[in-house]
Scaffold this active site. Structure first.
Site, mmCIF file in Angstrom:
data_model
loop_
_atom_site.group_PDB
_atom_site.id
_atom_site.type_symbol
_atom_site.label_atom_id
_atom_site.label_comp_id
_atom_site.label_asym_id
_atom_site.label_seq_id
_atom_site.Cartn_x
_atom_site.Cartn_y
_atom_site.Cartn_z
ATOM 1 C CB CYS A 2 -0.942 0.090 1.193
ATOM 2 S SG CYS A 2 -2.173 -1.186 1.257
ATOM 3 N NE ARG A 27 4.677 1.379 0.069
ATOM 4 C CZ ARG A 27 5.697 1.229 0.906
ATOM 5 N NH1 ARG A 27 6.905 1.551 0.526
ATOM 6 N NH2 ARG A 27 5.513 0.766 2.111
ATOM 7 C CD1 TRP A 75 -0.413 -6.420 -2.956
ATOM 8 C CD2 TRP A 75 -0.782 -6.915 -0.808
ATOM 9 N NE1 TRP A 75 -0.134 -7.756 -2.769
ATOM 10 C CE2 TRP A 75 -0.358 -8.091 -1.452
ATOM 11 C CE3 TRP A 75 -1.075 -6.981 0.560
ATOM 12 C CZ2 TRP A 75 -0.210 -9.307 -0.806
ATOM 13 C CZ3 TRP A 75 -0.935 -8.195 1.209
ATOM 14 C CH2 TRP A 75 -0.504 -9.347 0.528
ATOM 15 C CG ASN A 101 1.267 0.632 4.298
ATOM 16 O OD1 ASN A 101 0.891 -0.515 4.079
ATOM 17 N ND2 ASN A 101 2.537 0.997 4.294
ATOM 18 N N GLY A 102 -1.053 -0.929 6.422
ATOM 19 C CA GLY A 102 -0.842 -1.771 7.600
ATOM 20 C C GLY A 102 -2.093 -2.583 7.868
ATOM 21 C CD GLU A 484 16.134 -14.076 -7.187
ATOM 22 O OE1 GLU A 484 15.506 -14.514 -6.198
ATOM 23 O OE2 GLU A 484 15.859 -12.979 -7.713
ATOM 24 C CE LYS A 488 13.062 -11.947 -9.803
ATOM 25 N NZ LYS A 488 13.559 -12.070 -8.518
ATOM 26 C CD GLU A 491 9.285 -12.427 -8.141
ATOM 27 O OE1 GLU A 491 8.680 -12.139 -7.105
ATOM 28 O OE2 GLU A 491 10.500 -12.213 -8.292
ATOM 29 C CG HIS A 507 17.723 -38.745 -3.614
ATOM 30 N ND1 HIS A 507 18.088 -40.062 -3.445
ATOM 31 C CD2 HIS A 507 18.884 -38.044 -3.629
ATOM 32 C CE1 HIS A 507 19.407 -40.148 -3.335
ATOM 33 N NE2 HIS A 507 19.916 -38.939 -3.458
ATOM 34 C CE LYS A 604 11.576 -3.532 -5.469
ATOM 35 N NZ LYS A 604 11.911 -4.923 -5.784
#
Ligand code: G6P
Length: 609
Positions: A2, A27, A75, A101-102, A484, A488, A491, A507, A604
């Site tokens: 947010c 955000r 968000w 925000n929160g 990583e 990438k 996402e 295995h 982000k």
């Protein structure tokens, strides 16, 4: 997570706020809204909509204007993304407007109380309660009212509040979610991130937790929250990022821009830190003496997402070069398992934004238990950087795209320098130190050469765009880079990508190999080369296509496709090998028509749990 922004001053707040939201959109981007004190004296006017900031721009009426306003890009945590759940929220009389925000954790109880008192709630959010609580407060000033309201909520917040009856004034407060004041000429801004402010001012004040500010065009006053308010004296500091660094320029998207910036970012990260005389690194910010270094018995690295994988890469480097046992753990798990905090362990916390709540909470838990923590952080002035007090800044420049790129590579570089410094105080010879200093110095050029091969990598990526699942495998050093790489891809393309240690394939996961399951195999030119070529043979024998990413010479025809990178120092190869994986994910995502800068469901800077 947010974005919030507020403006008070002589300009029309609407374009300033929309521009600020545009900068903060990384955000969160499921809905957006704006509220201004109507220039025509009509109280608070609100425009909000589900969707992006671009949708909000279209939804704002042409005649909406005012000198004071607040805005939000969301968000979703509580309540689906929709017009009614978009911020700002207002009280029943439409007098108080808030952005938050929160998370208010006790919002269910507060909502029930408000409903029992006859208040009609207009949204499903936790945030809306604040507007009603402020409106019902008996506080004399807006700040008093906000204080009183916030005393009733539990959880985290960065908030901005305005009141139509007190024009030209904003109140902002923070607990757990960042709030920064921007001090301009006869104007003030408030935001969750400097990105929203840099265009207007370079002078900022980062609010501390449990601090509240009243902001007018002529200035600000800050004080502590809680029953006994005490004034805090806060002078502005200058930010080091120029407004142009937040601009896209000619690039198609921020991820592309940030991948392309990696040679410069790595160069800045290294600058002034390589000690050629002693074949070591000069890391003054870490604040530890050689004697302190000698006392370290373990190193624990903590971060979330890509920062966690960079931590894993760093743990490998530290153990290999400094011979100190080291391991990485997701910061999000750490504090909940009641960790043993050991005085002889160096805790290294990694964060690009310096605001990830889980990571911050890990730092606070560590400090509370007396652990020695340093931060490896990109955003100067961020909460985690300030909370740690010591560490290394990445100097990578602002990273806007949700998918981490240059922050991951520079974290690798920063941790390689830490490993070198620790190693040279212990058993790493001057000859080995010199080789590593040489290897680090070559990285900017090597990364530039990988980026120059973009077209070939793009072609290979497009070839695999129909795959529904992919494996990414690597051994030991290359394993964090494989993780990583898989991260990438999933996402930004939404292709299911799973990372495995190459040695573990047989295995279990080998059962999944077939012609529809491509595997990206990382093959550094190191002592495990033949093990990795063996892995490729095993996959091929089961009909699986193999994309080898390597700095070694592989036999012709071994892999289905080969992405070659320049030969790096073997300890640094996970850094160079990760760069083509970014390009691979990027081009595959584009081939599928994805919006790479705004992947679905993600944001982000994750400032909620
Ligand atoms: C989010 C982002 C990731 C990032 C992680 C940690 O999940 O989507 O890209 O790696 O947060 O962020 P930080 O700012 O702490 O490095």
């Amino acid at each position: 997570m947010c974005g919030i922004v507020g403006y008070v001053g002589p300009r029309d707040a609407v374009p300033v706020l929309l521009e600020g939201l545009h900068r903060l959109e990384y955000r969160g981007y499921d809905s957006a809204g704006i509220a201004v004190e109507d220039a025509g004296g009509g109280g608070v006017r609100v425009a909000k909509t589900a969707g992006r900031v671009a949708d909000l721009r279209r939804a704002v009426p042409d005649d909406m204007a005012g000198a004071t306003g607040i805005a939000h890009t969301r968000w979703a945590t509580h309540g689906e993304p929709s017009d009614r759940n978009a911020h700002p929220h207002v009280d029943a009389a439409g007098r108080i407007a808030i952005v938050h925000n929160g998370v208010f954790e006790n919002s269910d109880r507060l909502r029930a109380q408000l409903v029992a008192d006859g208040v009609a709630l207009a949204s499903d959010t936790d945030s809306e309660v604040l507007a009603h609580l402020v409106a019902r407060s008996t506080g004399e000033t807006l700040e008093d009212a906000v204080r009183e309201a916030l005393a009733q909520v539990e959880g985290t917040y960065g908030v901005i509040v305005m009141d139509a009856e007190r024009p030209g004034e904003l109140v902002a407060a923070r607990r757990g979610s960042p709030v920064v004041l921007g001090v301009g000429e006869q104007e003030m801004l408030v935001a969750s991130d400097v990105a929203a402010l840099v265009r207007y001012t370079q002078q900022v004040i980062y609010l501390d937790d449990d601090e509240i500010a009243t902001v007018t065009a002529d200035g600000y006053r800050t004080s502590t929250m809680g029953a006994r308010a005490t004034s805090t004296t806060r002078s502005p500091t200058s930010i080091d990022a120029a407004s142009a660094e937040y601009e896209l320029g000619d690039h198609p998207d921020f991820m592309y821009k940030e991948m392309r910036e990696q040679p410069d970012a790595v160069d800045r990260c290294l600058r002034g830190r390589l000690d050629h005389r002693f074949s070591s690194a000069r890391l003054d910010g870490v604040g530890l003496t050689p004697q302190d270094y000698q006392r370290i018995r373990r190193v624990k690295l903590l971060g979330c997402g890509s920062a966690y994988y960079a931590g894993q890469l760093g743990a490998q480097l530290i153990e290999e070069l400094a011979r100190i046992p080291a391991d990485a753990e997701p910061a999000s798990e750490f504090r909940y398992r009641n960790p043993v905090v050991d005085p002889d362990t160096l805790y290294v916390v990694l964060s690009q934004s310096g605001e990830t709540l889980d990571t911050l909470a890990a730092v606070q838990e560590l400090k509370r238990k007396g652990g020695h923590v340093i931060g490896v952080v990109n955003a100067v002035g961020s909460t985690i950087a300030r909370e740690c007090g010591h560490g290394l800044f990445l100097h990578a420049g602002p990273e806007v795209s949700v998918a981490a790129t240059k922050s991951f590579t520079t974290m690798g570089v920063a941790l390689a320098m830490l490993a070198l410094d620790l190693g040279r105080v212990r058993d790493l010879s001057i000859t080995e130190g010199r080789r590593l200093v040489g290897g680090l110095s070559q990285l900017p050029d090597q990364i530039a050469r990988i980026l120059a091969a973009e077209d070939e990598i793009a072609e290979i990526a497009r070839k695999y765009a129909d795959a529904r699942h992919m494996f990414f495998v690597g051994r030991v050093r290359a394993w964090p880079a494989a993780r990583e790489g898989a991260q990438k891809l999933k996402e930004i393309s939404y292709v299911h990508a799973e990372a495995y240690q190459a040695s573990e394939l047989k295995h279990g996961p080998l059962a999944l190999i077939n012609p529809e399951m491509p595997t990206v195999v990382l093959v550094p030119d190191d002592e495990l080369l033949t093990k990795n070529t063996g892995t490729i043979e095993e996959i091929k024998a089961r009909g699986g296509p193999v994309i080898a990413v390597t700095d070694a010479e592989l036999p012709a025809g071994l892999a289905t496709d080969v992405i070659r990178v320049p030969k790096a120092h073997e300890a640094l190869s996970p850094i160079t090998l990760s760069v083509p994986l970014q390009l691979f994910a990027y081009h595959l995502a584009h081939a599928l028509g994805r919006d790479v800068d705004r992947p679905r469901n993600l944001a982000k800077s994750v400032t909620v749990e």
